[in-house]
Motif scaffolding. Structure first.
Motif, PDB file in Angstrom:
ATOM      1  N   ALA B 343      62.118 -45.611   9.402  1.00 18.34           N
ATOM      2  CA  ALA B 343      63.533 -46.073   9.859  1.00 18.34           C
ATOM      3  C   ALA B 343      63.886 -45.049   9.811  1.00 18.34           C
ATOM      4  O   ALA B 343      65.077 -44.840  10.875  1.00 18.34           O
ATOM      5  CB  ALA B 343      64.391 -46.434   8.104  1.00 18.34           C
ATOM      6  N   GLY B 344      64.186 -43.487   9.142  1.00 18.41           N
ATOM      7  CA  GLY B 344      64.317 -42.230   9.984  1.00 18.41           C
ATOM      8  C   GLY B 344      63.736 -41.852  11.049  1.00 18.41           C
ATOM      9  O   GLY B 344      64.259 -41.535  12.169  1.00 18.41           O
ATOM     10  N   VAL B 345      62.235 -42.387  11.219  1.00 17.60           N
ATOM     11  CA  VAL B 345      61.961 -42.053  13.232  1.00 17.60           C
ATOM     12  C   VAL B 345      62.531 -42.724  14.076  1.00 17.60           C
ATOM     13  O   VAL B 345      63.089 -42.000  15.005  1.00 17.60           O
ATOM     14  CB  VAL B 345      60.482 -42.091  12.406  1.00 17.60           C
ATOM     15  N   SER B 346      62.571 -44.140  13.251  1.00 16.13           N
ATOM     16  CA  SER B 346      63.023 -44.730  14.177  1.00 16.13           C
ATOM     17  C   SER B 346      64.793 -44.641  14.165  1.00 16.13           C
ATOM     18  O   SER B 346      65.162 -44.667  15.546  1.00 16.13           O
ATOM     19  CB  SER B 346      63.764 -46.034  13.280  1.00 16.13           C
ATOM     20  N   LEU B 347      65.321 -43.841  13.914  1.00 20.39           N
ATOM     21  CA  LEU B 347      67.121 -43.647  13.526  1.00 20.39           C
ATOM     22  C   LEU B 347      66.386 -42.683  14.986  1.00 20.39           C
ATOM     23  O   LEU B 347      67.742 -42.958  15.582  1.00 20.39           O
ATOM     24  CB  LEU B 347      67.307 -43.374  12.418  1.00 20.39           C
ATOM     25  N   PHE B 348      66.481 -41.735  14.332  1.00 22.79           N
ATOM     26  CA  PHE B 348      65.977 -40.577  15.506  1.00 22.79           C
ATOM     27  C   PHE B 348      65.497 -41.225  16.706  1.00 22.79           C
ATOM     28  O   PHE B 348      66.088 -40.760  17.841  1.00 22.79           O
ATOM     29  CB  PHE B 348      65.155 -39.127  15.269  1.00 22.79           C
TER      30      PHE B 348
END
Lengths: 497, 357
Positions: B343-348
C-alpha cells in the motif's frame, strides 16, 4: 481530400496551459511536417492524437467522423500509429518477432516459417533488406528505426506519426528513413513528420504546420517557404544570425593529443587545442569523433597515445581524473549520463564542482546558491528556475544545465558531444552564443557533431572523421560544406566523382 | 564560526558590519525572501512533492495511534508505548543505515539482521570475557564496520548488492553458529545493563540513541558532501560517475554505515536480554526494508529522508504491536506488514505522478 481534421483542440495541466488552441488538417497520402520549438505545444498535440493525453475541448474527425481517442488503444483502432522518438524495439528478440510485438494479427505460436513469410512482407514495405531472424539489437540504429516503422506499418494504420525519427541518425541513414516515408505516402497513407531538422521539412514534406506559444499556425505549402521564413514562423521573430562571430585571436596550446587510439577510433588521431579556441570534430555516428572525446576524458579506456594538458603529460583513466586535470566531458546523451532528472537544477549545477560548495566536507547552501546562480548566468539559464526539477524543463533548458554544470569544475577544456541534440532552434542559437562567450573568456571548447552547419558556423578549426579515422584538418573560415560532406561520407573516392 | 555550520534556517549576517558585508546582508535578505516565496506550492505536482510525500509516513503513524487508541484497550498504555518506542528504535536505527544504501541506488542490504545477530554474539562474548562494556562496544562496532566494508567493496567492484548481501548473510551467521554451536551466550553480570536497561527521563536509552542518530544521519544526508554524493549517485549513477563523484568510496561507506547501525541494534538486543544468540533480530531485515519504503525513499535511489524512514519504522512496529494486542498470530502480522508495504509503495508511486514518470 481531408483525412483528419482537428478543430480548436486544447489541453491544460492544472493551471499550466500546454496547448492553447490547435487546428490541424491532414490529407490522404500527404506528408505533413510538424515543427515548433520545445514547449510550443507540438508534443502535447501529438500526444492527444495518439491517445496519451485526453483533450480538454475541441473536435478531431477522421474521414468526417468525430473520434474520441481516449486511450492509445483507441487511437490505434482509429487508425493512428506512432513511431516514438525513443525506440521501443526489444533488442533481444529477432527482427520478425519485434515486427509482431503486440500485434493483433500475431499468432499465439509463431513458427519460424510463418514469421519469415509474414515479417518479410512488412519489411519489404519499408525496404529493409535484413534476415527477419536477425537479433534486433545487432542491427545498426537506422535499421532498428526501420524495424520500428515496419511494426507500425504492419498495423495497417491510415495515419502514421513519426516523432523525430532521424534525431539520432547520421546523414546516410536519414535518407533511408526518408525513402520509407515517401513509400508510405505514395501508398496512400498520411504521414505526420515531427522534426527539429528544418532541412528535412523541405526535402520530405508537402506541407508544414508550425506550432508557436501553444498555438498552431495555418498549414503552409513548403514550396511557398524558405528556411529563413520557416525559422521566423517558429520563433515569431527573424533569426538574424544563428552563429556568433569567430574568435579573433587564440592563445597558447592548452590540450595536445597525439597518436591517440581508443575503441571506435582505430587509426591514431591527433588534436591540438588552443586557449579560447572552439574546435569542431565533424563526423557521423561511429566516425570516431565522439570516441576521441570519450577517450580523452577517460569515459572509455584509451589504447594508445599521449595527452598533454598545458604542456604536461597527463594520464587520464576516469572522468574524475579528467576533471582533476581541467578536462570536462559533456556527453551527447544527456538523459543517460548528463543530468539528475529528479533533482533540482541547483544540485545539478553544483555536482561536478561539489568540492567548491562543501568546504570541510560540509555543504554550504550559500556557496551552492552562489555557484549555481553564476553558472546559470554563464549559460543564460533563468535563475528563477533554479529550484525546479530538471525533468520538468524543456530540452533546451536541460541542455543548458547539462553543459553549464561542467563550468563549476573550472575546466580548461570543455569537450562536448553533440551540443544541440534535441534542442530547438531558438535555444540552439543561445547555446552557440554561450560557447563563444566562454571561449572568449579563455575556455577551450572541442565539440563533436554530425550537423555540418554547426561546425561551419561555430568552429575556429575543424577536424573531419570517417569510420574510425581522422581525415583532414581545416581552418574554420576556409572550410566548405562540400569538402566536409565528402570527408565524412566518402573520403576515399576520387575528386572526379 | 562560519555560517555554513548552522544547519537550520538562514544564519546571522556576519557580525563585522563593514562596507563589504552590507552587500552580504542584502544578499541574505533576498535569499530569505526567496525562501519564503518558495514555501507556497506552485502546482499540484509541486504540492505532492513538497508536502504530501514527506508527510505520508508521519500521517501513517498518527493513523495507527489514533485507530489503535480508539479500538484497543491497553494500546495507549505507558508500558505499551514504551515497548513500541524501544522496538522501533532498533528497527529504526537499522533503517537509517539502510536508507544510505537505498539512497545511493544500491537497493538494500539483505544481511542486516545477520550482522545484528553476529554483533549481539560478539558483544555478549566480549562481556563474558570480562572486557567491560566500552571496549566490547567499540570492538564489536569495528567488526560490524569491517563486515560492511567488505560487502561494499564487492558491490563497488560491480557485484549485485542483493546477491552479495544474501551470500554475506549466510556467511555472517555461519561463523558464529559454528563457534557457539548455535547456543546462546549468556551474560551473567550487570556489566551491560548501562547499555541495555538504562533510561533517561523515563525513556529507554535505545530511543535516545535512535533520536540522536536520526539527527546525525539526516544532517549527514543533506548537509555534507558525502550525503549529497550519495543522493546524486542514486539519482543517476552514470551522471554521477561522469561528474567525477567517487562511486566506489560511496558504496563502501554506505554498506559500512548500514552494517554499523545493524551492529548497534545487535548490541542493544544483547545488552537488554543478556543473551548473544544467532536468532537475535531474526527476520528484521524485511521490517527494516519496509520502514525505508514506507518512509518513501525511492527504491531506485536519489530521493528520500532519514526522518521519514524513522516514521516508517515506528509505523511498522506500532501496527505490529496493535495486532499483537488484538491477539493475531505472527502469520497475520507478517501478512499485514506485507500489505502495508504494498500500500505504501503504491501510494508513493501515485503521489509521484503515477505512470507518467
Amino acid at each position: 481530400m481531408e483525412y483528419l481534421v482537428a478543430t480548436d483542440v486544447a489541453k491544460s495541466f492544472g493551471e499550466v496551459v500546454a496547448l492553447e488552441t490547435a487546428d490541424f488538417e491532414l490529407r490522404r497520402g500527404e506528408v505533413m511536417g510538424l515543427v515548433g520549438e520545445n514547449g510550443a505545444g507540438k508534443s502535447t498535440f501529438v500526444k492527444i492524437l495518439c491517445g496519451m493525453y485526453r483533450r480538454d475541448r475541441g473536435s478531431i474527425c477522421i474521414d468526417g467522423e468525430e473520434v474520441a481517442l481516449g486511450s492509445t488503444a483507441r487511437a490505434e483502432r482509429a487508425g493512428i500509429a506512432v513511431v516514438q522518438q525513443e525506440l521501443s524495439i526489444v533488442p533481444t528478440l529477432s527482427v520478425a518477432e519485434n515486427v509482431f510485438l503486440g500485434q493483433p494479427e500475431a499468432r499465439a505460436v509463431m513458427t519460424r516459417k510463418w514469421l519469415l513469410r509474414e515479417a518479410g512482407k512488412h519489411l519489404d514495405h519499408v525496404g529493409l533488406e535484413v534476415d527477419p531472424l536477425t537479433i534486433a539489437g545487432d542491427l545498426p540504429l537506422a535499421e532498428r528505426q526501420m524495424v520500428e516503422i515496419a511494426r507500425v506499418v504492419a498495423r495497417d494504420a491510415g495515419m502514421i506519426l513519426l516523432d523525430e525519427p532521424t534525431a539520432a541518425l547520421p546523414d546516410d541513414d536519414i535518407e533511408r528513413v526518408h525513402e520509407v516515408v515517401r513509400r508510405l505516402a505514395a501508398a496512400g497513407r498520411s504521414v505526420v513528420y515531427i522534426t527539429h531538422r528544418l532541412g528535412e521539412v523541405f526535402e520530405l514534406a508537402d506541407r508544414v504546420t508550425v506550432f508557436r506559444d501553444g498555438r498552431s499556425q495555418p498549414p503552409a505549402d513548403v514550396t511557398d517557404l524558405d528556411g529563413d521564413e520557416l525559422i521566423t514562423r517558429m520563433l515569431g521573430r527573424r533569426l538574424s544570425q544563428m552563429f556568433p562571430p569567430r574568435a579573433t585571436s587564440v592563445g597558447d596550446v592548452v590540450l595536445e593529443v597525439s597518436d591517440f587510439r581508443t575503441e571506435g577510433l582505430g587509426v591514431p588521431a591527433s588534436l591540438t587545442v588552443r586557449r579560447g579556441e572552439i574546435v569542431g570534430l565533424a563526423g557521423q555516428l561511429g566516425s570516431g569523433a565522439t570516441e576521441l572525446l570519450r577517450g580523452i576524458s577517460g569515459t572509455q579506456p584509451h589504447e594508445a597515445g599521449r595527452v598533454l594538458v598545458e604542456g604536461t603529460e597527463t594520464v587520464i583513466n576516469s572522468p574524475a581524473g579528467a576533471l582533476a586535470n581541467g578536462v570536462a566531458y559533456c556527453s551527447g546523451d544527456r538523459k543517460f549520463d548528463g543530468f539528475f532528472a529528479n533533482r533540482r537544477v541547483v544540485e545539478n549545477f553544483t555536482a561536478p564542482g561539489l568540492a567548491r560548495v562543501t568546504p570541510r566536507n560540509l555543504l554550504s547552501r550559500r556557496l551552492e546558491h552562489r555557484l549555481a546562480s553564476s553558472l546559470a548566468g554563464m549559460v543564460s539559464f533563468d535563475t528563477a528556475r533554479l529550484r525546479h526539477r530538471v525533468s520538468t524543463l524543456s530540452g533546451g533548458n536541460q541542455q543548458k544545465v547539462t553543459v553549464g554544470k561542467w563550468l563549476g569544475a573550472q575546466p580548461k577544456v570543455l569537450l562536448i558531444d553533440e551540443p544541440t541534440r534535441g534542442v530547438d532552434v531558438g535555444a540552439r542559437a543561445e547555446i552557440y552564443r554561450t560557447l563563444r562567450d566562454l571561449a572568449n573568456d579563455g575556455l577551450s571548447v572541442v565539440f563533436a557533431t554530425s550537423e555540418m552547419h554547426e561546425v561551419l558556423g561555430l568552429a575556429d578549426s575543424i577536424v573531419t572523421f570517417f569510420r574510425g579515422r581522422q581525415i583532414a584538418h581545416y581552418d574554420g573560415a576556409d572550410a566548405t560544406q562540400a569538402a566536409l560532406i565528402r570527408d565524412i561520407t566518402h573520403p576515399d573516392e576520387t575528386e572526379a566523382a | 564560526m562560519s555560517i555554513e555550520q548552522h544547519p537550520g534556517g538562514p544564519p546571522e549576517p556576519p557580525a563585522s558590519a563593514e562596507e563589504s558585508s552590507r552587500q552580504e546582508v542584502q544578499q541574505w535578505r533576498e535569499l530569505r525572501a526567496q525562501r519564503l516565496a518558495q514555501l507556497r506550492p506552485e502546482s499540484w505536482a509541486d504540492y505532492r512533492a513538497r508536502y504530501l510525500i514527506p508527510t505520508i509516513s508521519f500521517l501513517a503513524v498518527v493513523a495507527v495511534i489514533v485507530i489503535g487508541g480508539a479500538t484497543t484497550p491497553g494500546f495507549l498504555s505507558q508500558t505499551n508505548m514504551l515497548s513500541i518506542i524501544r522496538i522501533a528504535a532498533l528497527t529504526g536505527i537499522m533503517g537509517l543505515g539502510m536508507t544510505f544504501i537505498t539512497m545511493s541506488g544500491s537497493f538494500f542490504s539483505l544481511s542486516s539482521a545477520q550482522t545484528g545477530a553476529l554483533c549481539s554474539i560478539s558483544f555478549a562474548a566480549m562481556i563474558t570475557w570480562g572486557w567491560g562494556w566500552p571496549a566490547s562496544l567499540i570492538v564489536t562496532l569495528l567488526i560490524a564496520a569491517a563486515v560492511g566494508a567488505v560487502q561494499g567493496a564487492f558491490v563497488a567492484a560491480g557485484a549485485n548488492p542483493v546477491v552479495i548481501t544474501i551470500a554475506a548473510a549466510a556467511a555472517i551467521i555461519g561463523v558464529p553458529a559454528i563457534l557457539t554451536d548455535s547456543r546462546a551466550i549468556i551474560i551473567d553480570t550487570t556489566e551491560a545493563h548501562v547499555i541495555g536497561r538504562s533510561t533517561g527521563f523515563g525513556v529507554p536509552i535505545q530511543t535516545w540513541t535512535f533520536i540522536a542518530l536520526i539527527v546525525i544521519a539526516q544532517f549527514v544526508l543533506v548537509r555534507t558532501r558525502f550525503g549529497r554524493a550519495v543522493t546524486l549517485a542514486g539519482a543517476n549513477r552514470e551522471a554521477a560517475k561522469a561528474a567525477g563523484l567517487p562511486i566506489a568510496r560511496i558504496e563502501v561507506w554506505t554498506f559500512t554505515l548500514a552494517s554499523i547501525t545493524a551492529g548497534i541494534a545487535g548490541i542493544f538486543v544483547a545488552a537488554q536480554s543478556n543473551r548473544g544468540l544467532i536468532t537475535n533480530l531474526e527476520a528484521t531485515t524485511l521490517e527494516v526494508i519496509a520502514a525505508v519504503l514506507i518512509g518513501g525513499t525511492a527504491i531506485q535511489g536519489g530521493e528520500g529522508s532519514m526522518i521519514r524512514t524513522a516514521f516508517g519504522a515506528m509505523f511498522i512496529v506500532a501496527i505490529n504491536s496493535l495486532l499483537v494486542l488484538r491477539g493475531y498470530s505472527p502469520a497475520i502480522r507478517t501478512l499485514v506488514e506485507g500489505l502495508a508495504v504494498v500500500a505504501g509503495v503504491s501510494l508513493f508511486w501515485l503521489a509521484r505522478g503515477g505512470a507518467k514518470r
